[in-house]
Design an enzyme around this catalytic site. Structure first.
Site, PDB file in Angstrom:
ATOM      1  N   ARG A 148      -7.710  45.514 -22.215  1.00 27.37           N
ATOM      2  CA  ARG A 148      -8.136  46.467 -21.175  1.00 27.37           C
ATOM      3  C   ARG A 148      -8.943  45.759 -20.084  1.00 27.37           C
ATOM      4  O   ARG A 148      -9.969  46.245 -19.616  1.00 27.37           O
ATOM      5  CB  ARG A 148      -8.997  47.595 -21.777  1.00 27.37           C
ATOM      6  CG  ARG A 148      -8.311  48.448 -22.782  1.00 27.37           C
ATOM      7  CD  ARG A 148      -7.141  49.229 -22.188  1.00 27.37           C
ATOM      8  NE  ARG A 148      -6.574  50.082 -23.222  1.00 27.37           N
ATOM      9  CZ  ARG A 148      -5.685  49.671 -24.126  1.00 27.37           C
ATOM     10  NH1 ARG A 148      -5.227  48.424 -24.077  1.00 27.37           N
ATOM     11  NH2 ARG A 148      -5.230  50.495 -25.038  1.00 27.37           N
ATOM     12  N   SER A 158      -9.283  57.393 -23.176  1.00 30.49           N
ATOM     13  CA  SER A 158     -10.386  56.748 -23.907  1.00 30.49           C
ATOM     14  C   SER A 158     -11.547  56.471 -22.964  1.00 30.49           C
ATOM     15  O   SER A 158     -11.373  55.769 -21.963  1.00 30.49           O
ATOM     16  CB  SER A 158      -9.930  55.417 -24.500  1.00 30.49           C
ATOM     17  OG  SER A 158      -8.811  55.632 -25.307  1.00 30.49           O
ATOM     18  N   GLU A 205     -14.435  51.956 -21.107  1.00 31.30           N
ATOM     19  CA  GLU A 205     -13.108  51.578 -20.609  1.00 31.30           C
ATOM     20  C   GLU A 205     -12.929  52.182 -19.209  1.00 31.30           C
ATOM     21  O   GLU A 205     -12.302  51.607 -18.335  1.00 31.30           O
ATOM     22  CB  GLU A 205     -12.022  52.122 -21.549  1.00 31.30           C
ATOM     23  CG  GLU A 205     -10.622  51.864 -21.025  1.00 31.30           C
ATOM     24  CD  GLU A 205      -9.516  52.314 -21.950  1.00 31.30           C
ATOM     25  OE1 GLU A 205      -9.600  52.079 -23.166  1.00 31.30           O
ATOM     26  OE2 GLU A 205      -8.550  52.906 -21.431  1.00 31.30           O
TER      27      GLU A 205
HETATM   28  C1  LIG Z   1      -4.777  61.660 -21.484  1.00 24.32           C
HETATM   29  C2  LIG Z   1      -4.878  60.216 -21.061  1.00 24.32           C
HETATM   30  C3  LIG Z   1      -4.342  59.233 -21.876  1.00 24.32           C
HETATM   31  C4  LIG Z   1      -4.442  57.891 -21.498  1.00 24.32           C
HETATM   32  N1  LIG Z   1      -3.896  56.941 -22.330  1.00 24.32           N
HETATM   33  C5  LIG Z   1      -4.004  55.640 -22.000  1.00 24.32           C
HETATM   34  C6  LIG Z   1      -3.435  54.638 -22.874  1.00 24.32           C
HETATM   35  O1  LIG Z   1      -2.804  54.933 -23.879  1.00 24.32           O
HETATM   36  N2  LIG Z   1      -3.598  53.332 -22.517  1.00 24.32           N
HETATM   37  C7  LIG Z   1      -4.258  52.962 -21.372  1.00 24.32           C
HETATM   38  O2  LIG Z   1      -4.350  51.760 -21.129  1.00 24.32           O
HETATM   39  N3  LIG Z   1      -4.794  53.885 -20.549  1.00 24.32           N
HETATM   40  C8  LIG Z   1      -4.687  55.213 -20.832  1.00 24.32           C
HETATM   41  N4  LIG Z   1      -5.234  56.153 -19.997  1.00 24.32           N
HETATM   42  C9  LIG Z   1      -6.020  55.722 -18.830  1.00 24.32           C
HETATM   43  C10 LIG Z   1      -5.239  55.712 -17.489  1.00 24.32           C
HETATM   44  O3  LIG Z   1      -4.111  56.515 -17.564  1.00 24.32           O
HETATM   45  C11 LIG Z   1      -4.838  54.303 -17.065  1.00 24.32           C
HETATM   46  O4  LIG Z   1      -5.955  53.460 -17.012  1.00 24.32           O
HETATM   47  C12 LIG Z   1      -4.144  54.273 -15.687  1.00 24.32           C
HETATM   48  O5  LIG Z   1      -3.646  52.984 -15.433  1.00 24.32           O
HETATM   49  C13 LIG Z   1      -5.052  54.711 -14.550  1.00 24.32           C
HETATM   50  O6  LIG Z   1      -4.236  54.931 -13.424  1.00 24.32           O
HETATM   51  P1  LIG Z   1      -4.732  55.752 -12.156  1.00 24.32           P
HETATM   52  O7  LIG Z   1      -3.701  55.599 -11.101  1.00 24.32           O
HETATM   53  O8  LIG Z   1      -5.060  57.143 -12.544  1.00 24.32           O
HETATM   54  O9  LIG Z   1      -6.034  54.941 -11.777  1.00 24.32           O
HETATM   55  P2  LIG Z   1      -7.395  55.482 -11.128  1.00 24.32           P
HETATM   56  O10 LIG Z   1      -8.163  56.237 -12.154  1.00 24.32           O
HETATM   57  O11 LIG Z   1      -7.126  56.169  -9.856  1.00 24.32           O
HETATM   58  O12 LIG Z   1      -8.129  54.113 -10.840  1.00 24.32           O
HETATM   59  C14 LIG Z   1      -8.563  53.280 -11.889  1.00 24.32           C
HETATM   60  C15 LIG Z   1      -9.090  51.966 -11.304  1.00 24.32           C
HETATM   61  O13 LIG Z   1      -8.003  51.244 -10.721  1.00 24.32           O
HETATM   62  C16 LIG Z   1      -8.256  50.980  -9.339  1.00 24.32           C
HETATM   63  N5  LIG Z   1      -6.972  51.107  -8.640  1.00 24.32           N
HETATM   64  C17 LIG Z   1      -6.078  52.124  -8.743  1.00 24.32           C
HETATM   65  N6  LIG Z   1      -4.984  51.855  -8.015  1.00 24.32           N
HETATM   66  C18 LIG Z   1      -5.195  50.646  -7.439  1.00 24.32           C
HETATM   67  C19 LIG Z   1      -4.430  49.829  -6.539  1.00 24.32           C
HETATM   68  N7  LIG Z   1      -3.220  50.188  -6.091  1.00 24.32           N
HETATM   69  N8  LIG Z   1      -4.978  48.655  -6.122  1.00 24.32           N
HETATM   70  C20 LIG Z   1      -6.208  48.255  -6.550  1.00 24.32           C
HETATM   71  N9  LIG Z   1      -6.971  48.989  -7.383  1.00 24.32           N
HETATM   72  C21 LIG Z   1      -6.463  50.164  -7.824  1.00 24.32           C
HETATM   73  C22 LIG Z   1      -9.270  52.026  -8.910  1.00 24.32           C
HETATM   74  O14 LIG Z   1     -10.009  51.591  -7.788  1.00 24.32           O
HETATM   75  C23 LIG Z   1     -10.099  52.168 -10.180  1.00 24.32           C
HETATM   76  O15 LIG Z   1     -11.058  51.144 -10.248  1.00 24.32           O
HETATM   77  C24 LIG Z   1      -5.110  57.530 -20.315  1.00 24.32           C
HETATM   78  C25 LIG Z   1      -5.629  58.538 -19.476  1.00 24.32           C
HETATM   79  C26 LIG Z   1      -5.497  59.863 -19.840  1.00 24.32           C
HETATM   80  C27 LIG Z   1      -6.039  60.919 -18.930  1.00 24.32           C
END
Ligand SMILES: Cc1cc2nc3c(=O)[nH]c(=O)nc-3n(C[C@H](O)[C@H](O)[C@H](O)COP(=O)(O)OP(=O)(O)OC[C@H]3O[C@@H](n4cnc5c(N)ncnc54)[C@H](O)[C@@H]3O)c2cc1C
Length: 339
Positions: A165, A239, A335
């Site tokens: 992570r 998480s 995380e």
């Molecule tokens: C129900 C649920 C289950 C999940 N299960 C998992 C799992 O099994 N495994 C796992 O690893 N994660 C899991 N996650 C966490 C999440 O889905 C991931 O971390 C996902 O990659 C976040 O994507 P996002 O676009 O929503 O990012 P955001 O929440 O919008 O951003 C997260 C971070 O990434 C940065 N960021 C986003 N896009 C960019 C970009 N294009 N360029 C530079 N920086 C950027 C943001 O600035 C921020 O710091 C889960 C979340 C939920 C709600």
């Protein structure tokens, strides 16, 4: 011309449904939009925060500067080789849509990562992982754009310093780059990983001994839906904490005191302890503190029962951390990303 809005509340843009306003907020749909936004931020002396699906984010207060919501979408097959195919996804594309696209094209590698929320561009930030597979296992390269200078740069696998992570984008390069597109190297032949979690058990239950990609994603969908709260119904960000890695020596000491402690191999010869188990042992599973609690079925997930603000989350997190430290002597780590 890029023309951001002022004082836009971020709560609706996060899966935890928590978030004070951003000073400036803009949505970008093309590379030109992005370049204009970078120029605007430079001229107005504002920092940029990139927002994807908001599914790994806690907005702790008013956000200064410009929040850029990334909606640059698109998927394409770049090249087909004998054993593998290179597939490129634009960063604002939905991760699940991307995985579906690879399944439809009969490509192997992302099936265990099915149904992870958020966008493609956020996937490398924390090297998303599930059921024994991580993004890095299929990663080929990514294209990023410097948020200050607008310069473009390609990052190969070694450049990203992926870990559990973790990546360079959460450390040295935090907040420095906009990830514009991600290219993955996907296999044409099966190399399935089924031993992690309940995948094998579920396949056996269904009498499947030669699973197809579609069988695997169906099973993963069932497992995830039975364990994880749907953010559309019960807001959460997956998480909240990482699992906790300890040295073999420290683990041996803990095992003496808690012989039932669950564990699995971590990185660099460390042992990983499920943090959800540690939190549960401290009595926080399903126990509300105001409008928030650690989820009743999985104590690693912090849920918002309605009307929660960042202060409620931070109060619960403080209590949970202190309790785990007191009982086990361990420091648990977020995380989730905090802004
Ligand atoms: C129900 C649920 C289950 C999940 N299960 C998992 C799992 O099994 N495994 C796992 O690893 N994660 C899991 N996650 C966490 C999440 O889905 C991931 O971390 C996902 O990659 C976040 O994507 P996002 O676009 O929503 O990012 P955001 O929440 O919008 O951003 C997260 C971070 O990434 C940065 N960021 C986003 N896009 C960019 C970009 N294009 N360029 C530079 N920086 C950027 C943001 O600035 C921020 O710091 C889960 C979340 C939920 C709600």
């Amino acid at each position: 011309m890029f023309n951001p809005q002022k004082n836009i509340k971020l709560a609706p843009y996060t899966t935890l449904k928590i978030g004070a306003p951003a000073e400036f907020f803009g949505i970008i749909k093309t590379k030109e939009d992005l370049k204009e936004a970078i120029l605007w931020a430079k001229n107005n002396k504002k920092t940029i925060f990139v927002l994807g699906g908001g599914s790994n984010l806690l907005v702790t207060g008013r956000v200064k500067g410009l929040v850029l919501k990334n909606e640059i979408r698109g998927l394409k097959i770049l090249s087909k080789k004998k054993d593998y195919v290179l597939v490129e996804a634009m960063a604002g594309e939905s991760w699940t849509k991307f995985v579906n696209f690879t399944i439809e094209n009969n490509l192997y590698g992302l099936e265990n990562l099915f149904l992870i929320y958020g966008t493609v561009g956020a996937a490398p930030i924390q090297n998303i992982g599930a059921y024994g597979v991580e993004l890095k296992d299929s990663f080929y390269s990514l294209q990023a754009i410097n948020l200050k200078t607008g310069q473009e740069k390609i990052f190969k696998l070694a450049d990203c310093r992926f870990g559990y992570r973790d990546s360079i984008f959460k450390n040295k390069l935090k907040g420095k780059y906009f990830i514009y597109s991600v290219t993955l190297k996907l296999k044409k032949k099966a190399g399935l990983k089924l031993s992690y979690g309940a995948i094998n058990t579920e396949l056996n239950k269904r009498g499947i001994n030669k699973p197809t990609l579609k069988d695997i994603v169906a099973v993963i969908m069932e497992i995830r839906n039975s364990k994880l709260p749907n953010p559309g119904i019960l807001p959460n960000a997956g998480s909240y904490f990482k699992n906790t890695e300890v040295s073999k020596k420290d683990f041996a000491a803990l095992l003496k005191k808690y012989p039932q402690i669950p564990n699995f191999p971590g990185e660099k010869k460390k042992i990983k302890i499920p943090t959800g188990w540690l939190i549960e042992q401290c009595g926080f599973k399903g126990k509300p503190l105001g409008p928030v609690s650690m989820y009743e079925k999985q104590a690693l997930i912090l849920v918002n029962h309605g009307g929660a603000e960042a202060k409620h989350v931070l109060a619960l997190v403080k209590k949970v951390k202190a309790a785990v430290k007191k009982k086990f002597g361990l420091d648990i780590k977020e995380e989730i990303n905090l802004i």
